[in-house]
Write an enzyme that holds these catalytic residues in place. Structure first.
Site, PDB file in Angstrom:
ATOM      1  N   GLU A 229       0.887  -1.175   0.000  1.00  0.00           N
ATOM      2  CA  GLU A 229       0.000   0.000   0.000  1.00  0.00           C
ATOM      3  C   GLU A 229       0.916   1.213   0.000  1.00  0.00           C
ATOM      4  O   GLU A 229       1.442   1.586   1.056  1.00  0.00           O
ATOM      5  CB  GLU A 229      -0.886   0.005   1.258  1.00  0.00           C
ATOM      6  CG  GLU A 229      -1.842  -1.168   1.373  1.00  0.00           C
ATOM      7  CD  GLU A 229      -3.076  -1.009   0.501  1.00  0.00           C
ATOM      8  OE1 GLU A 229      -3.265   0.063  -0.100  1.00  0.00           O
ATOM      9  OE2 GLU A 229      -3.835  -1.981   0.400  1.00  0.00           O
ATOM     10  N   CYS A 263      -2.372   9.264   2.226  1.00  0.00           N
ATOM     11  CA  CYS A 263      -1.989   8.677   0.930  1.00  0.00           C
ATOM     12  C   CYS A 263      -2.986   9.061  -0.153  1.00  0.00           C
ATOM     13  O   CYS A 263      -2.604   9.317  -1.290  1.00  0.00           O
ATOM     14  CB  CYS A 263      -1.857   7.166   1.041  1.00  0.00           C
ATOM     15  SG  CYS A 263      -3.289   6.360   1.748  1.00  0.00           S
TER      16      CYS A 263
HETATM   17  P1  NAP Z   1       8.140   5.019   4.895  1.00  0.00           P
HETATM   18  O1  NAP Z   1       9.278   5.871   5.228  1.00  0.00           O
HETATM   19  O2  NAP Z   1       8.219   4.178   3.684  1.00  0.00           O
HETATM   20  O3  NAP Z   1       7.895   4.074   6.173  1.00  0.00           O
HETATM   21  C1  NAP Z   1       6.839   3.168   6.253  1.00  0.00           C
HETATM   22  C2  NAP Z   1       7.251   2.010   7.148  1.00  0.00           C
HETATM   23  O4  NAP Z   1       8.252   1.259   6.471  1.00  0.00           O
HETATM   24  C3  NAP Z   1       7.865   2.445   8.454  1.00  0.00           C
HETATM   25  O5  NAP Z   1       7.513   1.515   9.454  1.00  0.00           O
HETATM   26  C4  NAP Z   1       9.351   2.371   8.154  1.00  0.00           C
HETATM   27  O6  NAP Z   1      10.124   2.206   9.289  1.00  0.00           O
HETATM   28  C5  NAP Z   1       9.387   1.145   7.291  1.00  0.00           C
HETATM   29  N1  NAP Z   1      10.548   1.028   6.421  1.00  0.00           N
HETATM   30  C6  NAP Z   1      10.978   1.934   5.509  1.00  0.00           C
HETATM   31  N2  NAP Z   1      12.045   1.433   4.842  1.00  0.00           N
HETATM   32  C7  NAP Z   1      12.287   0.209   5.345  1.00  0.00           C
HETATM   33  C8  NAP Z   1      13.260  -0.797   5.092  1.00  0.00           C
HETATM   34  N3  NAP Z   1      14.192  -0.654   4.141  1.00  0.00           N
HETATM   35  N4  NAP Z   1      13.211  -1.943   5.815  1.00  0.00           N
HETATM   36  C9  NAP Z   1      12.277  -2.120   6.769  1.00  0.00           C
HETATM   37  N5  NAP Z   1      11.325  -1.203   7.065  1.00  0.00           N
HETATM   38  C10 NAP Z   1      11.332  -0.057   6.363  1.00  0.00           C
HETATM   39  O7  NAP Z   1       6.802   5.818   4.744  1.00  0.00           O
HETATM   40  P2  NAP Z   1       6.233   6.921   5.730  1.00  0.00           P
HETATM   41  O8  NAP Z   1       6.960   8.172   5.479  1.00  0.00           O
HETATM   42  O9  NAP Z   1       6.207   6.413   7.135  1.00  0.00           O
HETATM   43  O10 NAP Z   1       4.707   7.007   5.236  1.00  0.00           O
HETATM   44  C11 NAP Z   1       4.315   7.839   4.232  1.00  0.00           C
HETATM   45  C12 NAP Z   1       4.110   7.071   2.940  1.00  0.00           C
HETATM   46  O11 NAP Z   1       3.156   6.035   3.107  1.00  0.00           O
HETATM   47  C13 NAP Z   1       3.518   7.977   1.874  1.00  0.00           C
HETATM   48  O12 NAP Z   1       4.111   7.701   0.631  1.00  0.00           O
HETATM   49  C14 NAP Z   1       2.043   7.586   1.853  1.00  0.00           C
HETATM   50  O13 NAP Z   1       1.393   7.876   0.659  1.00  0.00           O
HETATM   51  C15 NAP Z   1       2.141   6.116   2.111  1.00  0.00           C
HETATM   52  N6  NAP Z   1       0.864   5.573   2.619  1.00  0.00           N
HETATM   53  C16 NAP Z   1       0.141   4.727   1.809  1.00  0.00           C
HETATM   54  C17 NAP Z   1      -1.088   4.235   2.248  1.00  0.00           C
HETATM   55  C18 NAP Z   1      -1.884   3.305   1.411  1.00  0.00           C
HETATM   56  O14 NAP Z   1      -2.775   2.649   1.949  1.00  0.00           O
HETATM   57  N7  NAP Z   1      -1.637   3.182   0.119  1.00  0.00           N
HETATM   58  C19 NAP Z   1      -1.577   4.605   3.502  1.00  0.00           C
HETATM   59  C20 NAP Z   1      -0.813   5.466   4.290  1.00  0.00           C
HETATM   60  C21 NAP Z   1       0.409   5.950   3.838  1.00  0.00           C
HETATM   61  P3  NAP Z   1      11.006   3.417   9.915  1.00  0.00           P
HETATM   62  O15 NAP Z   1      10.054   4.432  10.407  1.00  0.00           O
HETATM   63  O16 NAP Z   1      11.746   2.737  11.004  1.00  0.00           O
HETATM   64  O17 NAP Z   1      11.887   3.927   8.817  1.00  0.00           O
END
Ligand code: NAP
Length: 455
Positions: A229, A263
């Site tokens: 997602e 998102c």
């Molecule tokens: P993010 O930086 O990608 O982080 C999301 C999760 O992934 C966090 O728990 C993060 O942990 C973890 N993570 C990131 N890289 C990782 C890796 N290499 N290995 C293991 N875990 C990893 O995203 P965000 O900034 O928190 O959230 C915003 C994004 O989410 C936006 O792009 C938004 O559009 C999207 N989103 C999508 C939906 C949907 O349903 N489509 C819903 C909500 C949000 P850490 O915090 O420890 O880095």
């Protein structure tokens, strides 16, 4: 990866948290696997009661659970209360419908004999979740998998550790069986180790495209089923027959709720040229009503961003958008100084394919606006994106709206309402917005064994 709660409104650290040790992780995986083995011998009915209790736990303690969201990631208290209610509603939906979804399905039109499709769990599911909706995102994965008897191990975003612990506390308070839900504070190497474990049969990520690429690659390497997602650049289409004041009100809410960190937020407005000047004026008026402040203050209407890092990232992106030729129609792009993570809302125009930020997701209160002369031009602008998450269309002509909705290349579209997830309908994206679906009956089958028994 270090887990710390910092109030984004004032930059004050609340607490640091220790990561799980490898030895603790071994025990967590063993306990989760024990729950899985045990759950597959149980009737589904034995689990639904826990989901009813979990729904009650959130519903009866709204204030307690809501405040954690405000202090960990800056959500307005008023919006945080709504998130707690929605979290409860997701648990209740699967409590009410879980048994029905798990009923075997007959397939009787085989050339020889019949088939009955059974549904069961597959094993441990690792949920990697973002900070923007710290409870609903977790419940979307937990509730359907609990019905299946799949244990969830949660790796939450490192900036919302207290929200992760609050969800764990809610599960513990209702006496959830050991191993059914376990929050861990783990680093990326440990997350990869979990994905490599053969007992882990699913990985559900909600997050950025960047995280999606890494986690999907790791899951693929291990032939583990995954759902992604990811981000979006959703359109908010305003046709020439709307009530302009009403549409501008919803358009603003669709962009500024959760400080724009949604998102499916309205990131690109596409407006019929004939009403463009009036709509833009109404939009500016609505944007001006939102006031940045302390999320715990009931009068605040615009929350800070989730962290100083998010603020700096958005400032950098906006600077690049403007340097690339976009114009500011509303707001002041000068960064807000100080310890807080506030961001002034902006409306930008003049984005084109030459702009280096053309297809990037701006995760905050920054809108882009486009004009379109025809329905074909609307579709051209809408689909000129690598994302495919959602979209909204405002029109009095529902049939015209439906025709446009069918042509928009995204996972979901609303007509005359702001897009927001609901338990009853599937949620997910296409293109770079990811794959797989959460919620509804579709959400339960992502990590199910769908097994025909033929006779
Ligand atoms: P993010 O930086 O990608 O982080 C999301 C999760 O992934 C966090 O728990 C993060 O942990 C973890 N993570 C990131 N890289 C990782 C890796 N290499 N290995 C293991 N875990 C990893 O995203 P965000 O900034 O928190 O959230 C915003 C994004 O989410 C936006 O792009 C938004 O559009 C999207 N989103 C999508 C939906 C949907 O349903 N489509 C819903 C909500 C949000 P850490 O915090 O420890 O880095």
């Amino acid at each position: 990866m270090s887990y710390a709660a910092v109030n984004p409104y004032n930059g004050q650290k609340i607490r640091d948290f220790d990561n799980v040790t490898d030895q603790q992780l071994d025990i967590i995986l063993d306990t989760a696997q024990d729950f899985y083995k045990q759950s597959q011998r149980q009737a589904v009915e034995e689990r639904t009661d826990f989901l009813y209790k979990l729904a009650d736990e959130f519903e009866q303690n709204i204030e307690k659970y809501a405040r954690v969201l405000s202090t960990n990631m800056g959500k307005l208290l008023t919006e945080a209360r709504q998130e707690v209610k929605k979290t409860s509603s997701f648990a209740r939906y699967y409590a009410e419908n879980g048994v029905k979804f798990m009923q075997p399905k007959p397939y009787n039109d085989l050339p020889n004999g019949q088939a009955q499709v059974e549904f069961s769990g597959t094993g441990i599911v690792l949920a990697i979740e973002p900070w923007n909706f710290p409870y609903t995102q977790v419940m979307r994965v937990f509730a359907p998998n609990f019905i299946l008897g799949n244990p969830i191990i949660l790796k939450h975003a490192s900036i919302v550790p207290e929200a992760a612990l609050a969800f764990q506390e809610a599960c513990d308070n209702v006496g959830l069986p050991s191993g059914a839900f376990t929050n861990i504070f783990a680093d990326y190497d440990q997350i990869n180790r979990i994905i490599e474990d053969p007992r882990v049969q699913g990985v559900a990520l909600t997050g950025s495209e960047n995280a999606g690429r890494r986690i999907a690659a790791s899951a693929g390497e291990n032939l583990t089923k995954s759902t992604m997602e990811l981000g979006g650049t959703d359109v908010f289409v305003v046709l020439d027959d709307v009530d302009i004041a009403d549409a501008a009100k919803d358009a603003t809410k669709a962009r500024l709720t959760n400080a724009g960190q949604v998102c499916t937020a309205a990131k690109r407005y596409i407006v019929s040229s004939s009403i463009y000047p009036e709509f833009l004026a109404a939009l500016k008026e609505e944007f001006a009503k939102y006031k940045l402040g302390d999320p715990l203050d009931e009068n605040t209407t615009l929350a800070p961003l989730s962290s100083k890092k998010a603020q700096q990232q958005l400032q950098t992106q906006v600077a690049k958008v403007i340097a690339g030729g976009a114009k500011v129609l509303y707001g002041n792009p000068t960064p807000i100084s100080g310890d807080g993570a506030g961001f002034s809302p902006l409306i930008l125009t003049g984005m084109d394919e030459k702009n280096p930020m053309f297809e990037e997701e701006l995760f905050g209160p920054v809108a882009q606006i486009y004009q379109a002369q025809s329905d074909d031009e609307i579709i051209k602008i809408a689909n000129n994106s690598r994302h495919g998450l959602g979209g909204a269309i405002y029109t009095k002509n529902i049939e015209r709206g439906k025709k446009l909705a069918s042509r928009i290349e995204t996972g979901q579209v609303t007509i005359n309402s702001i897009l927001s997830s609901q338990a009853q309908v599937p949620f997910g994206g296409v293109k770079n917005s990811g794959y797989g679906r959460e919620l509804s009956d579709w959400g339960i089958y992502e990590f199910a064994n769908i097994k025909p028994v033929m006779y």
